[in-house]
Design a protein around this motif. Structure first.
Motif, short mmCIF file in Angstrom:
data_model
loop_
_atom_site.label_atom_id
_atom_site.label_comp_id
_atom_site.label_asym_id
_atom_site.label_seq_id
_atom_site.Cartn_x
_atom_site.Cartn_y
_atom_site.Cartn_z
N THR A 199 -13.15 -3.59 -3.24
CA THR A 199 -12.79 -4.74 -2.19
C THR A 199 -12.73 -4.61 -0.81
O THR A 199 -12.20 -3.49 -0.47
CB THR A 199 -11.25 -5.05 -2.98
OG1 THR A 199 -10.83 -6.62 -2.38
CG2 THR A 199 -10.53 -4.27 -2.78
N ASP A 207 -14.96 -9.20 -3.08
CA ASP A 207 -14.93 -8.18 -3.99
C ASP A 207 -16.36 -7.80 -4.65
O ASP A 207 -17.27 -8.59 -4.73
CB ASP A 207 -14.17 -8.87 -5.28
CG ASP A 207 -12.33 -8.75 -4.94
OD1 ASP A 207 -12.22 -8.23 -4.02
OD2 ASP A 207 -11.76 -9.28 -5.93
N HIS A 248 -6.97 -11.05 -5.95
CA HIS A 248 -7.50 -10.11 -5.28
C HIS A 248 -6.26 -9.02 -4.80
O HIS A 248 -6.34 -8.77 -3.59
CB HIS A 248 -8.35 -10.57 -4.00
CG HIS A 248 -9.33 -11.72 -4.14
ND1 HIS A 248 -10.56 -11.12 -4.68
CD2 HIS A 248 -9.36 -12.90 -4.49
CE1 HIS A 248 -11.44 -12.24 -4.92
NE2 HIS A 248 -10.65 -13.17 -4.74
N GLU A 272 0.77 -1.07 -0.13
CA GLU A 272 -0.02 -0.07 -0.10
C GLU A 272 0.88 1.22 -0.03
O GLU A 272 1.89 1.50 0.86
CB GLU A 272 -0.65 -0.07 1.23
CG GLU A 272 -1.87 1.33 1.26
CD GLU A 272 -2.62 1.43 0.07
OE1 GLU A 272 -2.60 2.42 -0.55
OE2 GLU A 272 -3.46 0.45 -0.28
N ASN A 319 -11.54 -0.61 0.16
CA ASN A 319 -11.14 0.05 -1.09
C ASN A 319 -12.32 0.20 -1.93
O ASN A 319 -12.71 -0.32 -2.68
CB ASN A 319 -10.06 -0.68 -1.96
CG ASN A 319 -9.26 0.21 -2.81
OD1 ASN A 319 -9.99 0.99 -3.59
ND2 ASN A 319 -7.97 -0.01 -3.08
N GLU A 359 -5.62 -6.07 -5.25
CA GLU A 359 -5.72 -4.82 -4.72
C GLU A 359 -6.42 -4.73 -3.37
O GLU A 359 -6.58 -3.98 -2.77
CB GLU A 359 -6.81 -3.94 -5.60
CG GLU A 359 -6.10 -3.76 -6.85
CD GLU A 359 -4.97 -2.76 -6.83
OE1 GLU A 359 -4.99 -1.71 -5.97
OE2 GLU A 359 -3.72 -3.24 -7.35
N ASN A 360 -6.63 -5.92 -2.60
CA ASN A 360 -7.22 -6.02 -1.17
C ASN A 360 -6.16 -5.60 -0.18
O ASN A 360 -4.98 -6.09 -0.52
CB ASN A 360 -7.83 -7.23 -0.95
CG ASN A 360 -8.54 -7.25 0.44
OD1 ASN A 360 -7.89 -7.75 1.31
ND2 ASN A 360 -9.91 -7.03 0.31
N LYS A 378 -2.02 -7.03 0.26
CA LYS A 378 -0.98 -6.17 0.15
C LYS A 378 0.01 -6.33 1.01
O LYS A 378 1.04 -6.09 0.97
CB LYS A 378 -1.51 -4.64 -0.20
CG LYS A 378 -2.32 -4.44 -1.45
CD LYS A 378 -2.42 -2.84 -1.42
CE LYS A 378 -3.05 -2.49 -2.49
NZ LYS A 378 -3.67 -0.90 -2.77
N GLU A 422 -12.43 2.13 -4.59
CA GLU A 422 -12.07 2.45 -5.98
C GLU A 422 -11.97 1.14 -6.58
O GLU A 422 -12.42 0.97 -7.67
CB GLU A 422 -10.69 3.30 -6.10
CG GLU A 422 -10.68 4.68 -5.74
CD GLU A 422 -10.79 5.02 -4.23
OE1 GLU A 422 -11.66 5.96 -3.84
OE2 GLU A 422 -10.23 4.20 -3.34
N ALA A 423 -11.27 0.12 -5.97
CA ALA A 423 -11.39 -1.07 -6.44
C ALA A 423 -12.56 -1.99 -6.14
O ALA A 423 -12.42 -3.04 -6.45
CB ALA A 423 -10.12 -1.68 -5.92
N THR A 483 -18.97 -5.00 -7.19
CA THR A 483 -19.16 -4.59 -8.51
C THR A 483 -20.08 -3.50 -8.43
O THR A 483 -20.74 -3.43 -7.15
CB THR A 483 -19.82 -5.63 -9.30
OG1 THR A 483 -19.97 -4.97 -10.81
CG2 THR A 483 -21.21 -6.24 -8.96
#
Length: 263
Positions: free
Chosen positions: A96, A189, A164, A41, A91, A166-167, A171, A93-94, A191
């Motif tokens: 998740t 995750d 996953h 991150e 997050n 971006e979680n 990270k 933006e992603a 949508t």
């Protein structure tokens, strides 16, 4: 179909302050500090820009004691505080979110299915000294749920973490190992519809003395519990319980509105 409400975000226990709720209904979302510097991150308390004010997350506090060095005495201030990474979870933006808390979180999140919803509430404080409250600040529709247990084979762990990436839990994983190796972690995750609200978060709490208690505490509002068909999580909101609501994802979206389109 199910909706789970998860308590998240910076508060007095991890940052020493709550994110602000401004008079015009806009507000800030600030993630909690990470438990370790060993993470991919890049966002830190000093780089996380506030959305509606000139400043960064570090401006909200003067000292933190991030786990695992939390011992009541060790604190980070100044440049050390500003450079400390955030546990960017959820997050928005992603889309998740990951969780290891066992007090109803793991069990309820791992039962979510595609089309369900996970909503996120945080403590916010109005300017001018008004009492803080718990507010729904965003949500996302569930696309996929993955679970890693201490018994999950390494190859499977690596595959899940890569998928996953971006979680926040992925990270801070190292060589296919979770930071908390003895914990079960659920990664959700999402949508659309989903995201962080632009303004007007929905207040979930009341603050009062309840029969049987000596002190006032935060409780889930009765009208919210009824309208959202809350079935698990209890009334006391003091320690951010995970709530399970017996309503469908689409019904929840219709009730609270689509982020970015809410009036």
């Amino acid at each position: 179909m199910t909706v789970v409400l998860a308590g998240i975000g910076a508060d007095s226990t991890n940052v020493g302050a709550l994110a602000p709720l401004y008079d015009d209904g806009t507000f800030e979302y600030v993630p909690i500090p990470e438990k370790t510097r060993e993470t991919r991150e890049t966002e830190t308390l000093g780089s996380w820009s506030l959305r509606y004010d000139d400043g960064v997350a570090a401006d909200l506090t003067t000292r933190i004691s991030p786990q695992p060095i939390h011992d009541g005495e060790t604190t980070l201030t100044g440049e050390a505080l500003e450079s400390w990474p955030l546990h960017h979870d959820p997050n928005f933006e992603a889309l998740t979110y990951g969780e290891h808390r066992t007090s109803g979180y793991v069990s309820r999140l791992r039962e979510l299915e595609s089309g369900d919803v996970v909503g996120f509430y945080a403590g916010l404080r109005r300017q001018g000294g008004d009492r803080a409250h718990r507010y729904l600040i965003g949500y996302f529709t569930v696309a996929e749920v993955a679970t890693i247990t201490p018994e999950t084979p390494r190859a499977d762990r690596e595959r899940i973490l890569e998928r996953h990436a971006e979680n926040a839990h992925a990270k801070r994983a190292r060589d296919g190992r979770l930071y908390l190796e003895d914990k079960t972690v659920v990664i959700v995750d999402g949508t659309e519809p989903g995201g962080l609200f632009d303004r007007d978060p929905i207040r979930l709490s009341e603050y009062y003395v309840r029969e049987g208690n000596e002190r006032a505490q935060y409780y889930l509002r009765d009208d919210v519990a009824s309208a959202w068909s809350v079935r698990e999580g209890g009334a006391n909101m003091m320690f951010k319980p995970a709530y399970r609501c017996a309503m469908s994802g689409p019904a929840f979206v219709d009730r609270v509105g689509v982020p970015g389109e809410r009036a």
